[in-house]
Each structure stands twice: as structure tokens, then as C-alpha cells.
Scaffold this motif. Structure first.
Motif, PDB file in Angstrom:
ATOM      1  N   GLN A  29       0.877  -1.082  -0.046  1.00 55.23           N
ATOM      2  CA  GLN A  29       0.115  -0.035  -0.045  1.00 55.23           C
ATOM      3  C   GLN A  29       0.840   1.311  -0.156  1.00 55.23           C
ATOM      4  OE1 GLN A  29      -3.237   0.157   2.647  1.00 55.23           O
ATOM      5  NE2 GLN A  29      -2.816  -2.045   3.254  1.00 55.23           N
ATOM      6  N   ASN A  52       2.341   5.105  -5.589  1.00 55.01           N
ATOM      7  CA  ASN A  52       1.932   6.170  -6.316  1.00 55.01           C
ATOM      8  C   ASN A  52       2.572   6.710  -7.691  1.00 55.01           C
ATOM      9  OD1 ASN A  52       3.626   8.616  -5.801  1.00 55.01           O
ATOM     10  ND2 ASN A  52       2.405   8.484  -3.725  1.00 55.01           N
ATOM     11  N   ASN A 107      -2.544   7.456  -7.150  1.00 57.04           N
ATOM     12  CA  ASN A 107      -2.404   6.307  -6.370  1.00 57.04           C
ATOM     13  C   ASN A 107      -2.496   5.090  -7.137  1.00 57.04           C
ATOM     14  OD1 ASN A 107      -2.204   7.687  -3.663  1.00 57.04           O
ATOM     15  ND2 ASN A 107      -4.211   8.520  -4.245  1.00 57.04           N
ATOM     16  N   TYR A 166      -4.131   2.419 -11.564  1.00 49.46           N
ATOM     17  CA  TYR A 166      -4.401   3.583 -10.718  1.00 49.46           C
ATOM     18  C   TYR A 166      -5.821   3.556 -10.002  1.00 49.46           C
ATOM     19  CZ  TYR A 166      -0.491   5.434 -13.557  1.00 49.46           C
ATOM     20  OH  TYR A 166       0.623   6.063 -13.966  1.00 49.46           O
ATOM     21  N   ILE A 174      -8.014   6.824  -4.196  1.00 48.34           N
ATOM     22  CA  ILE A 174      -7.637   6.120  -3.002  1.00 48.34           C
ATOM     23  C   ILE A 174      -8.796   6.347  -1.949  1.00 48.34           C
ATOM     24  CG2 ILE A 174      -6.403   7.752  -2.186  1.00 48.34           C
ATOM     25  CD1 ILE A 174      -5.474   4.077  -1.854  1.00 48.34           C
TER      26      ILE A 174
END
Length: 404
Positions: free
Chosen positions: A227, A230, A240, A255, A258
């Protein structure tokens, strides 16, 4: 009038009823067996609807009317005009000539800027849940949500493995994902000419994808261990990234908005394992990755089966560890259980079929009413002669004891 969901098999010589079977519970192995019986003129098959249509089995195989000029009664699920009583069938129909499901789905193109001029003329009130979008008083028919489409594919794939020729459980979640691709070969979006399997995301060069035009379907497992990543594009835009694994355990990344992604996660807190399912596209000409557009997050068990609560997950995981041959139904296929859909069904050789329910909601009057109706049906002689009933009353403080 209740819906007709099954067909009947008769001995061709004596006319004696051999058995009735729900259309939705027919697998390829059974249909090939039935086709052989029909070819030998040992049996004859009729739809159970009031029009009593003789049915044959095609090469593919699937059931279709022996006489193409005949039509099913209006309350039959095989009638193209059948409206459905369950949210998982209202936007679906089965093409008996081609042997494929056709489903009306909500708009899948997030980049669509041109509205249909007829939209303003449709009118009506839109009512939606996670599975189905209904338009009361509108000329436009209801549609399945992305969540409704993807979760049904999930349950269809699991059932296909468990009730298939080998009658086994999926080895793991990735095998289940491969079967999702398999069942999608027989499912087509109503506005497309080819099945969903043709839309599945494949490894490709991003430069070959047309921006705001090409769409791909994804069904992958979210990687929550990766996690916070980007990309920064040449114009300074920061995008992100979400990571996931496909059916062959290969890493993919897209992409994502988020904040929207986090909202979707928070709304499905039933598991620590999720499927990302929906449609991806190239949002901008110079993007390095595809973007998650219209998509959903599906909470699943350790083996990949859709779960609607943490209690369901606990039961499904435990049944899987025990090697029980269970599946999660999505349509009311049990006549003796009326219009109810149980949380799971166990079908094992030389044993009674087990109908399982997990009661986990508290302080809900409507839920308690439905629970009482289910228990009442399970006590009837015609039900008990065919099925065993299992329940876990979580809301009554019971501990989990799996069925024998």
C-alpha cells in the motif's frame, strides 16, 4: 403465481416421473448424461411450466425447446419476458438457442460524457441496493450492479466446481478465479456481442490501449501488503496505485481514487481478503497504468467464496477445512423452501442434502419474521423427507457446531 425453475424427467416407455431438477443446478456432466438418455429414447424431458414444453440437450450442452415455435409460460424463468423475483435474476435472462446468459448491467464506462437523449424522457424513481438497480414507473428496465454481476459470477464458479464432474472443492482462491473466467464465457452483457470472457484483462502494452475507449474486465485479489504507492506523471499529476494478483498469481497494478477505494473497503468489513472486480480503462493518453473505473470490492472466504458477514466467513472457512462439498446458492431453487435462498447447501454422496442458515442479525423485526418462516418450512414433512436443516443462531448466543 410462483416461478417455475425446474424441468421433469420421465421414463419414455412408462411415463413415470423419474425426477425433477432445477435448471440452475444442471452441470455439464449431468447434461451430457441426460443427452445420452434422450438419444437412447430412455427418457423424455419437459419443462415444469404450465405449457409443458419438451426439452432437448444441445451439443454445448444446454437445454432448449425441442420445438422452437413453442414458448414457456410467463412465470417460467426460461421465458425471455420473465421479470424475476430475486435480485440476482431480475436483470438476467437465458438464451435457449445460444446457451448463454444475457445480463443488463449499469453503465460500465466511467469516461462516458455523452448522455443518451432518451434518459430525460425515461422518468420514474430509481431504487437500488448492492445487487440490483430498479426503476419504478420507468420505461427503462432495471440493471444489475457491478457488485451483483461479479458476486454472481463468483457463486456460479464455485458451484460449477463443487457440482461438476469431479465433485470437489476448489484447491484455492486462484483456481476459483480461473473458473470465474470459465463461467464468464457463457455470460454476455446485453449491449455486447461477445461474452465477458472476451473482455477479461490480459497482459498488454499500455501504449496499445486506446484512452477513454478500451474497457477490460478484471477479477483479481487485492494485495493489502503493498500500500501507499503512487506514480507522478510528466505534468505533475500524482496517481495512487492499488496492487492485486490475477488468477495465475501474477501481480498487477492499477490507478485508483484512493478515497473511493477506502470507502469501499470500509463498507465491506466482513473479511480480510477481497476481490477487486469490475472494469479498467486508460484514463489519459500518457498514463503508465490502467485505471479502476466502475468496480467493486468483494469480501471472500479463504478459498475465495463471496461472504455477506463475518459469521458466514467463519462457517465457510470451517466447512472448507473439513472438506465438505458445499456451495452458496443465489436463487431459490428448493421448492420446499419456497422463495428463500439458504446461506449454503451441502451435497455429498449417500447423504441427505443439508440446507444451512446463519442467523446473525439482532433486533430486526423483519429479519426475525423471515427466520421464523424458514424454521417453520424446515419442520414440514415434505422438507424433512428430502433435506436436513442446519442453523447457527449467532444472535441467540449459540456457539458454532458444524453439521454432521
Amino acid at each position: 403465481m410462483s416461478a417455475t425453475r425446474s424441468f421433469a424427467i420421465y421414463n419414455k416407455k412408462t411415463g413415470e416421473l423419474i425426477r425433477k431438477k432445477a435448471y440452475d443446478l444442471c452441470n455439464e456432466d449431468f447434461l451430457n448424461y441426460l443427452k445420452d438418455k434422450i438419444k437412447r429414447e430412455e427418457v423424455i424431458v419437459y419443462c415444469c411450466c404450465s405449457n409443458r414444453i419438451e426439452m432437448k440437450v444441445s451439443k454445448r450442452p444446454h437445454l432448449y425447446p425441442a420445438n422452437h415455435k413453442t414458448s414457456h409460460s410467463e412465470n417460467c424463468i426460461r421465458n425471455p419476458k420473465y421479470k424475476g423475483t430475486n435480485d440476482y435474476e431480475k436483470a438476467w435472462k437465458f438464451d435457449e438457442q445460444k446457451g448463454e446468459y444475457i445480463v443488463r448491467v449499469e453503465n460500465i464506462a466511467p469516461f462516458s460524457k455523452i448522455k443518451d437523449p432518451r434518459e430525460s424522457m425515461i422518468g420514474g424513481e430509481e431504487k437500488s441496493n448492492k445487487i440490483y438497480i430498479e426503476r419504478e414507473g420507468s420505461k427503462k428496465r432495471g440493471e444489475a450492479t457491478i457488485f451483483g454481476l461479479a458476486t454472481r459470477l463468483n457463486m456460479m464458479a464455485w458451484k460449477r466446481i463443487v457440482l461438476g464432474k469431479k465433485k470437489k472443492l476448489p484447491e484455492n482462491a486462484f483456481e476459483l478465479a480461473r473458473h470465474v473466467y470459465g463461467v464468464s464465457n457463457n455470460v454476455r452483457l446485453s449491449n455486447k456481442k461477445k461474452p465477458i470472457s472476451d473482455m477479461f484483462h490480459k497482459q498488454l502494452n499500455i501504449r496499445d490501449v486506446n484512452a477513454e475507449k478500451d474497457l477490460f474486465f478484471v477479477y483479481m485479489y487485492y494485495n493489502d501488503k503493498k500500500q501507499g504507492y503512487n506514480d507522478q506523471l510528466f505534468n505533475g499529476t500524482v496517481k495512487n496505485i492499488v496492487y492485486c494478483h490475477n488468477a495465475f498469481e501474477k501481480e498487477n497494478s492499477f490507478y485508483v481514487d484512493i478515497n473511493e477505494f477506502k470507502e469501499k473497503l470500509a463498507s465491506e468489513p466482513h473479511s480480510d481478503m477481497y476481490v477487486i472486480a469490475g472494469f479498467v480503462y486508460k484514463a489519459f493518453k500518457y498514463d503508465k497504468k490502467l485505471t479502476l473505473g466502475k468496480y467493486c470490492l468483494i469480501p471472500v472466504s479463504e478459498a475465495g467464496l463471496f461472504v455477506e458477514s463475518s459469521y458466514e466467513k467463519e462457517v465457510y472457512d470451517a466447512l472448507y477445512i473439513q472438506g465438505r462439498h458445499f456451495y452458496k446458492p443465489y436463487l431459490p431453487t428448493i421448492v420446499e423452501y419456497e422463495d428463500f435462498v439458504p446461506d449454503f447447501i451441502i451435497e455429498e454422496e449417500n447423504k441427505k442434502i443439508i440446507i444451512g442458515e446463519v442467523f446473525g442479525i439482532k433486533n430486526n423485526e423483519e429479519y426475525e419474521k423471515r427466520r421464523s418462516e424458514k424454521l417453520s418450512l424446515s419442520r414440514k414433512n415434505d422438507f424433512q423427507s428430502l433435506y436436513d436443516f442446519w442453523k447457527w443462531d449467532v444472535n441467540k448466543g449459540e456457539r458454532l457446531i458444524l453439521p454432521n
